[in-house]
Structures are given as C-alpha cells and as structure tokens.
Design a protein around this motif. Structure first.
Motif, mmCIF file in Angstrom:
data_model
loop_
_atom_site.group_PDB
_atom_site.id
_atom_site.type_symbol
_atom_site.label_atom_id
_atom_site.label_comp_id
_atom_site.label_asym_id
_atom_site.label_seq_id
_atom_site.Cartn_x
_atom_site.Cartn_y
_atom_site.Cartn_z
ATOM 1 N N THR A 46 -0.802 0.418 2.610
ATOM 2 C CA THR A 46 -0.440 -0.077 3.942
ATOM 3 C C THR A 46 -0.375 -1.604 3.924
ATOM 4 N N VAL A 47 0.285 -2.153 4.921
ATOM 5 C CA VAL A 47 0.360 -3.609 5.045
ATOM 6 C C VAL A 47 -1.037 -4.199 5.220
ATOM 7 N N ARG A 48 -1.900 -3.535 5.959
ATOM 8 C CA ARG A 48 -3.271 -4.035 6.147
ATOM 9 C C ARG A 48 -3.995 -4.127 4.799
ATOM 10 N N THR A 51 -2.336 -6.846 2.578
ATOM 11 C CA THR A 51 -2.646 -8.198 3.054
ATOM 12 C C THR A 51 -4.073 -8.578 2.667
ATOM 13 N N LEU A 79 7.375 -10.426 4.415
ATOM 14 C CA LEU A 79 7.202 -9.019 4.743
ATOM 15 C C LEU A 79 8.452 -8.240 4.357
ATOM 16 N N ASP A 81 9.182 -5.576 5.857
ATOM 17 C CA ASP A 81 9.645 -5.123 7.169
ATOM 18 C C ASP A 81 8.960 -5.968 8.234
ATOM 19 N N ASN A 83 8.677 -5.583 11.192
ATOM 20 C CA ASN A 83 7.944 -4.767 12.153
ATOM 21 C C ASN A 83 6.487 -4.573 11.752
ATOM 22 N N ASP A 84 6.125 -4.974 10.539
ATOM 23 C CA ASP A 84 4.734 -4.904 10.079
ATOM 24 C C ASP A 84 3.931 -6.153 10.433
ATOM 25 N N ALA A 87 0.394 -5.599 12.108
ATOM 26 C CA ALA A 87 -0.627 -5.114 11.176
ATOM 27 C C ALA A 87 -1.080 -6.236 10.245
ATOM 28 N N MET A 88 -0.138 -7.023 9.743
ATOM 29 C CA MET A 88 -0.490 -8.154 8.883
ATOM 30 C C MET A 88 -1.323 -9.159 9.658
ATOM 31 N N GLN A 107 11.096 -12.006 6.789
ATOM 32 C CA GLN A 107 11.382 -10.674 6.262
ATOM 33 C C GLN A 107 12.231 -10.854 5.017
ATOM 34 N N LEU A 116 4.759 -4.501 0.068
ATOM 35 C CA LEU A 116 5.093 -4.611 1.481
ATOM 36 C C LEU A 116 4.908 -6.026 1.997
#
Length: 125
Positions: A46-48, A51, A79, A81, A83-84, A87-88, A107, A116
């Motif tokens: 995941t982005v989280r 990161t 990124l 995306d 849209n992340d 979360a980042m 992006q 990601l």
C-alpha cells in the motif's frame, strides 16, 4: 566540496548514483524507493506502507551525516497515482515534525520496480 553518503542502514544505490551527497551544509538524498535492504524487491503493498519504508530509508541516510527528519528543508514526492495523496499525507504528516518541509508532489507515469511512491529530499545540517 561534495561527498557521497553510503549509509549502512539503507539499500545500496542500484545504478550510477549515490544514496545521497553532501555539499557544504546541504544534504541531498536521492530518490528513494520502498525497497528491501538488499534492494531487490518492493516492501509494502500500500502507499502507506511504502511511504513509511521510504521515510525509514531517508532517516538512515540522514543519520549517516548526523541529521534527522527535522533537518529536512524540502522534499519531492512522486506518486504512481495522485489519488493516493491522502494516504501518503497521513504517513508523511505523522513522521515529519513541524515546521514541515517545503514539498512538491508529482504524479509519475511510472516508477521503478512498480513502486507506488518515491521520494527525495534536501536537508540542512
């Protein structure tokens, strides 16, 4: 004079570049990916998670020259995306102390190894 940073706690550079460099009081960390210690695979799905891994790597590079995240003056976050971003931002805000560094978020059409997120930074010691 410019010096290369080779931090033991960060993956080795996988190309013709340094993990980071210093120039006077400035410290430049190269774009970091969320890779394993041996640099062969992405850590986190995941982005989280990615990161957080990147910030761990950046911390190791900074520590090698006596700096911490509080010394970071500027970051660029890439990124896969846009849209992340939320979360980042959650992870970023929890890790970087106030005042937060100046930052750009972009992006990218694609990131190495299918990551990601990627991040570089400039710190001042």
């Amino acid at each position: 004079m410019k010096y290369a940073i080779n931090a033991m706690g960060a993956p080795e550079a996988q190309g013709p570049y340094s993990q980071g460099t210093t120039a006077g009081r400035l410290v430049f960390a190269s774009g970091q990916l969320p890779v394993s210690d041996d640099g062969t695979k992405i850590v986190g799905s995941t982005v989280r998670e990615q990161t957080s891994r990147i910030i761990d790597v950046v911390e190791a590079i900074l520590a090698e020259v006596g700096c911490t995240l509080s010394d970071v003056a500027q970051t660029t976050v890439y990124l896969a995306d846009i849209n992340d971003m939320e979360a980042m931002n959650e992870v970023y805000a929890s890790r970087f102390p106030q005042p937060a560094p100046a930052r750009s978020v972009i992006q990218a059409a694609a990131l190495p190894m299918g990551a990601l997120v990627e991040m570089d930074c400039v710190a001042c010691r």
